[in-house]
Write a protein that holds these residues in place. Structure first.
Motif, PDB file in Angstrom:
ATOM      1  N   THR A   1       0.850  -1.188   0.000  1.00 30.97           N
ATOM      2  CA  THR A   1       0.000   0.000   0.000  1.00 30.97           C
ATOM      3  C   THR A   1       0.884   1.234   0.000  1.00 30.97           C
ATOM      4  OG1 THR A   1      -1.736  -1.158   1.232  1.00 30.97           O
ATOM      5  CG2 THR A   1      -1.825   1.243   1.206  1.00 30.97           C
ATOM      6  N   LYS A   2       0.619   2.172  -0.921  1.00 28.81           N
ATOM      7  CA  LYS A   2       1.382   3.403  -0.988  1.00 28.81           C
ATOM      8  C   LYS A   2       0.438   4.568  -1.240  1.00 28.81           C
ATOM      9  CE  LYS A   2       5.543   3.697  -1.823  1.00 28.81           C
ATOM     10  NZ  LYS A   2       6.924   3.879  -2.348  1.00 28.81           N
ATOM     11  N   THR A   3       0.792   5.706  -0.657  1.00 29.09           N
ATOM     12  CA  THR A   3      -0.011   6.912  -0.806  1.00 29.09           C
ATOM     13  C   THR A   3       0.771   7.935  -1.631  1.00 29.09           C
ATOM     14  OG1 THR A   3      -1.095   6.520   1.317  1.00 29.09           O
ATOM     15  CG2 THR A   3      -1.231   8.743   0.418  1.00 29.09           C
ATOM     16  N   TYR A   4       0.093   8.542  -2.609  1.00 28.17           N
ATOM     17  CA  TYR A   4       0.723   9.482  -3.524  1.00 28.17           C
ATOM     18  C   TYR A   4      -0.012  10.816  -3.498  1.00 28.17           C
ATOM     19  CZ  TYR A   4       2.768   5.179  -5.351  1.00 28.17           C
ATOM     20  OH  TYR A   4       3.434   3.974  -5.479  1.00 28.17           O
ATOM     21  N   HIS A   5       0.765  11.889  -3.644  1.00 24.28           N
ATOM     22  CA  HIS A   5       0.146  13.209  -3.734  1.00 24.28           C
ATOM     23  C   HIS A   5      -0.611  13.388  -5.049  1.00 24.28           C
ATOM     24  CE1 HIS A   5       3.286  13.843  -0.656  1.00 24.28           C
ATOM     25  NE2 HIS A   5       2.439  14.716  -0.155  1.00 24.28           N
ATOM     26  N   ALA A   6      -0.218  12.655  -6.080  1.00 23.22           N
ATOM     27  CA  ALA A   6      -0.924  12.680  -7.358  1.00 23.22           C
ATOM     28  C   ALA A   6      -0.592  11.416  -8.128  1.00 23.22           C
ATOM     29  CB  ALA A   6      -0.541  13.910  -8.177  1.00 23.22           C
ATOM     30  N   VAL A   7      -1.518  11.026  -9.008  1.00 23.37           N
ATOM     31  CA  VAL A   7      -1.322   9.874  -9.874  1.00 23.37           C
ATOM     32  C   VAL A   7      -1.567  10.328 -11.311  1.00 23.37           C
ATOM     33  CG1 VAL A   7      -2.088   7.556 -10.482  1.00 23.37           C
ATOM     34  CG2 VAL A   7      -2.067   8.263  -8.082  1.00 23.37           C
ATOM     35  N   PHE A   8      -0.538  10.223 -12.138  1.00 28.20           N
ATOM     36  CA  PHE A   8      -0.647  10.582 -13.553  1.00 28.20           C
ATOM     37  C   PHE A   8      -0.729   9.296 -14.375  1.00 28.20           C
ATOM     38  CE2 PHE A   8       1.180  14.243 -11.537  1.00 28.20           C
ATOM     39  CZ  PHE A   8       0.667  15.333 -12.225  1.00 28.20           C
ATOM     40  N   CYS A   9      -1.690   9.248 -15.301  1.00 26.95           N
ATOM     41  CA  CYS A   9      -1.961   8.017 -16.039  1.00 26.95           C
ATOM     42  C   CYS A   9      -1.723   8.209 -17.534  1.00 26.95           C
ATOM     43  CB  CYS A   9      -3.405   7.572 -15.815  1.00 26.95           C
ATOM     44  SG  CYS A   9      -3.797   7.209 -14.091  1.00 26.95           S
ATOM     45  N   GLY A  10      -0.755   7.465 -18.066  1.00 29.42           N
ATOM     46  CA  GLY A  10      -0.583   7.383 -19.509  1.00 29.42           C
ATOM     47  C   GLY A  10      -1.122   6.054 -19.980  1.00 29.42           C
ATOM     48  N   THR A  11      -2.423   5.854 -19.817  1.00 32.61           N
ATOM     49  CA  THR A  11      -3.025   4.527 -19.966  1.00 32.61           C
ATOM     50  C   THR A  11      -3.953   4.428 -21.167  1.00 32.61           C
ATOM     51  OG1 THR A  11      -4.571   5.272 -18.244  1.00 32.61           O
ATOM     52  CG2 THR A  11      -2.801   3.799 -17.576  1.00 32.61           C
ATOM     53  N   GLY A  12      -3.722   5.265 -22.162  1.00 37.82           N
ATOM     54  CA  GLY A  12      -4.390   5.074 -23.435  1.00 37.82           C
ATOM     55  C   GLY A  12      -5.794   5.625 -23.517  1.00 37.82           C
ATOM     56  N   TYR A  13      -6.486   5.203 -24.582  1.00 39.46           N
ATOM     57  CA  TYR A  13      -7.782   5.776 -24.942  1.00 39.46           C
ATOM     58  C   TYR A  13      -8.738   4.688 -25.402  1.00 39.46           C
ATOM     59  CZ  TYR A  13      -5.049  10.086 -25.065  1.00 39.46           C
ATOM     60  OH  TYR A  13      -4.231  11.131 -24.726  1.00 39.46           O
ATOM     61  N   ASP A  14     -10.011   4.919 -25.149  1.00 39.08           N
ATOM     62  CA  ASP A  14     -11.067   4.160 -25.798  1.00 39.08           C
ATOM     63  C   ASP A  14     -11.514   4.943 -27.031  1.00 39.08           C
ATOM     64  OD1 ASP A  14     -11.346   1.901 -24.120  1.00 39.08           O
ATOM     65  OD2 ASP A  14     -12.416   3.120 -22.642  1.00 39.08           O
ATOM     66  N   ARG A  15     -11.836   4.234 -28.093  1.00 42.06           N
ATOM     67  CA  ARG A  15     -12.255   4.898 -29.334  1.00 42.06           C
ATOM     68  C   ARG A  15     -13.646   4.420 -29.758  1.00 42.06           C
ATOM     69  NH1 ARG A  15      -8.015   7.744 -31.368  1.00 42.06           N
ATOM     70  NH2 ARG A  15      -5.979   7.258 -30.459  1.00 42.06           N
ATOM     71  N   ASP A  16     -14.536   4.375 -28.795  1.00 45.30           N
ATOM     72  CA  ASP A  16     -15.873   3.866 -29.076  1.00 45.30           C
ATOM     73  C   ASP A  16     -16.982   4.863 -28.728  1.00 45.30           C
ATOM     74  OD1 ASP A  16     -15.595   3.831 -26.344  1.00 45.30           O
ATOM     75  OD2 ASP A  16     -16.079   1.708 -26.088  1.00 45.30           O
ATOM     76  N   SER A  17     -16.645   6.144 -28.549  1.00 45.56           N
ATOM     77  CA  SER A  17     -17.688   7.109 -28.175  1.00 45.56           C
ATOM     78  C   SER A  17     -18.719   7.271 -29.291  1.00 45.56           C
ATOM     79  CB  SER A  17     -17.066   8.458 -27.822  1.00 45.56           C
ATOM     80  OG  SER A  17     -16.340   8.994 -28.910  1.00 45.56           O
ATOM     81  N   TRP A  18     -18.306   7.029 -30.543  1.00 45.82           N
ATOM     82  CA  TRP A  18     -19.252   7.135 -31.658  1.00 45.82           C
ATOM     83  C   TRP A  18     -20.381   6.126 -31.518  1.00 45.82           C
ATOM     84  CZ3 TRP A  18     -20.301   3.113 -34.992  1.00 45.82           C
ATOM     85  CH2 TRP A  18     -19.411   2.026 -34.951  1.00 45.82           C
ATOM     86  N   THR A  19     -20.104   4.983 -30.896  1.00 48.90           N
ATOM     87  CA  THR A  19     -21.132   3.955 -30.769  1.00 48.90           C
ATOM     88  C   THR A  19     -22.249   4.418 -29.843  1.00 48.90           C
ATOM     89  OG1 THR A  19     -20.050   2.811 -28.908  1.00 48.90           O
ATOM     90  CG2 THR A  19     -19.375   2.193 -31.131  1.00 48.90           C
ATOM     91  N   ARG A  20     -21.894   5.120 -28.781  1.00 42.76           N
ATOM     92  CA  ARG A  20     -22.915   5.616 -27.856  1.00 42.76           C
ATOM     93  C   ARG A  20     -23.765   6.703 -28.519  1.00 42.76           C
ATOM     94  NH1 ARG A  20     -18.406   4.558 -24.713  1.00 42.76           N
ATOM     95  NH2 ARG A  20     -17.562   6.668 -24.875  1.00 42.76           N
ATOM     96  N   LEU A  21     -23.117   7.540 -29.320  1.00 43.94           N
ATOM     97  CA  LEU A  21     -23.850   8.594 -30.021  1.00 43.94           C
ATOM     98  C   LEU A  21     -24.850   7.987 -30.997  1.00 43.94           C
ATOM     99  CD1 LEU A  21     -23.988  11.708 -30.408  1.00 43.94           C
ATOM    100  CD2 LEU A  21     -22.329  11.435 -32.257  1.00 43.94           C
ATOM    101  N   LEU A  22     -24.428   6.966 -31.723  1.00 45.48           N
ATOM    102  CA  LEU A  22     -25.305   6.341 -32.711  1.00 45.48           C
ATOM    103  C   LEU A  22     -26.379   5.497 -32.038  1.00 45.48           C
ATOM    104  CD1 LEU A  22     -25.282   6.546 -35.770  1.00 45.48           C
ATOM    105  CD2 LEU A  22     -24.051   4.381 -35.863  1.00 45.48           C
TER     106      LEU A  22
END
Length: 451
Positions: free
Chosen positions: A291-312
């Motif tokens: 267990t570790k505590t951080y003042h901030a967590v930065f995430c370079g964890t990519g993207y989902d590319r499916d927002s168009w499906t919800r719109l349609l």
């Protein structure tokens, strides 16, 4: 030795900055050129809905993000190119949004706010960077530079920890033959493969050209920084001498996943109202839990590319294209769909042996299994109880309707809808590159011009 190391780091960083500046300048030129040719561009608006009208056109509703004012525009043809939606590991998604959990997509603006919010009282900061790709490594390097400008008292150091599931940072494969995967001829090959299994096999082979990898110059720069800090530690141990600017320590935590996360009050000695992020970490190889505590967590964890499906899926166009839920599997028009009914999403995952590119796959080398705290049941309800709709698409990126009408001239009556930047599963890795956008867009323009 140290002089050579430092000059190499500076030279490598300069090359990366030069390439970024050059590409940013190109994008600015392209944007200006479009507007100078009379194309109306509306920035700062979010599309909130689509509606198919009786005359065959589509009403596009959008909202100004600053004023909240809504607009409606009509068009016979629609190109959906929504880009990627920043993605967090499931454990962090439970406590997001939070100002101390920052995705790399918002880094440049959010990092300034973060450092403005922390007290500069000489107490060391501890920051986590999640991921093992290019964006997370660049974030790590920039945070190291920023932390080294913050004084720290009592001989202590700021701590930067990079957490990722793989064993090491992997170099991107930008060799000439591998890069042929982005050529239009290879897109033809990919699109015409006989099955989804075949397309995913090719995807796995060529993923190192674009995903979960780091530019070799960036890897060298990080290695030199860590070598230099190890050298200074040895000097301090032997002589007791310490460099004034040496204020930050980088540590890599490979083979580590995040089991859970929670927001906790900041240490009593810091300013009231500040919070930290506590992570429970799991060692993939040794099964150790920490267990570790951080003042901030930065995430370079990519993207989902499916927002168009919800719109349609939320529009009255959904039935026309067979979109029965927001989980969509694109299928080339040359590949028959035996059953237009929805099928279980995880059946496809088990069949191919990997996560589908349309589903929850990480694009930056970090993903975690669902934890008990992840609201999976709610997610399933929003996405059709874990089902998926199969939707046909043409080589020219056009979604093909499952039903249509014809006027007296025999032409298809109805809107044409095209996708850009979100058809990797059918058109290959070039879909994720802005540098190939001109080729992709050209196919769409040619088809519309011939219609």
């Amino acid at each position: 030795m140290s002089t050579v190391d430092q000059s190499t780091t500076v030279d490598s960083t300069f090359q990366v900055d030069r390439h970024n500046t050059e590409y940013a300048d190109y994008l600015a030129w392209a944007a200006d050129s479009v507007e100078q040719r009379g194309i109306q561009v509306r920035y700062g608006e979010e599309v909130v809905g689509l509606t198919r009208l009786d005359d065959g056109t589509v009403e596009v509703r959008s909202r100004n993000l600053q004023t909240g004012e809504e607009f409606a525009r009509r068009s016979r043809n629609i190109i959906l190119s929504p880009g990627g939606t920043p993605k967090l590991p499931p454990a962090l998604s439970v406590v997001a949004p939070h100002p101390r959990i920052i995705h790399s997509a918002y880094y440049l603006s959010a990092v300034e706010d973060f450092f403005a919010s922390v007290p500069h009282d000489g107490k060391p900061l501890r920051i986590a960077v999640i991921g093992a790709g290019q964006s997370s490594t660049e974030v790590l390097m920039d945070l190291h530079s920023r932390l080294n400008t913050l004084p720290v008292s009592g001989g202590r150091k700021h701590e930067l920890e990079m957490i990722f599931r793989k064993g090491s940072l992997k170099p991107s494969d930008d060799t000439p033959f591998s890069n042929e995967i982005f050529d239009p001829a290879t897109t033809d090959m990919w699109f015409n493969l006989p099955s989804k299994r075949d397309r995913q096999t090719v995807l796995r082979e060529y993923n190192p050209t674009n995903y979960s990898v780091v530019n070799m110059r960036t890897i060298d720069s990080l290695y030199e920084v860590m070598y230099h800090q190890k050298l200074l530690d040895g000097i301090k141990t032997r002589t007791g001498r310490e460099e004034e600017s040496d204020r930050t320590r980088i540590a890599l935590r490979p083979y580590t996943s995040i089991y859970s996360a929670e927001v906790v009050p900041e240490d009593a000695g810091n300013a009231a109202g500040q919070e930290s992020i506590r992570l429970i970490l799991h060692g993939i190889l040794d099964r150790a839990v920490s267990t570790k505590t951080y003042h901030a967590v930065f995430c370079g964890t990519g993207y989902d590319r499916d927002s168009w499906t919800r719109l349609l899926a939320s529009s009255n166009l959904a039935d026309d294209f067979g979109v029965k839920c927001s989980n969509v599997e694109l299928v080339p028009d040359s590949e028959p769909i035996a059953d237009q009914a929805t099928v279980p999403l995880f059946a496809d995952v088990l069949e191919a042996g990997v996560l589908s590119p349309v589903s929850s796959r990480s694009t930056d080398g970090f993903s975690t299994p669902p934890t008990p705290a992840t609201p999976q049941s709610q997610h399933s309800k929003l996405n059709g109880d874990g089902q998926t709709s199969k939707v046909r698409i043409s080589r020219n990126y056009r979604l093909l309707p499952i039903r249509s009408t014809k006027d007296n001239s025999g032409s298809v009556d109805g809107p044409r809808i095209y996708l850009q930047g979100c058809t990797q599963s059918t058109h290959g890795l070039s879909e994720s590159l802005l540098s190939i956008l001109g080729v992709r867009a050209g196919l769409v323009v040619d088809e519309l011009s011939a219609a």
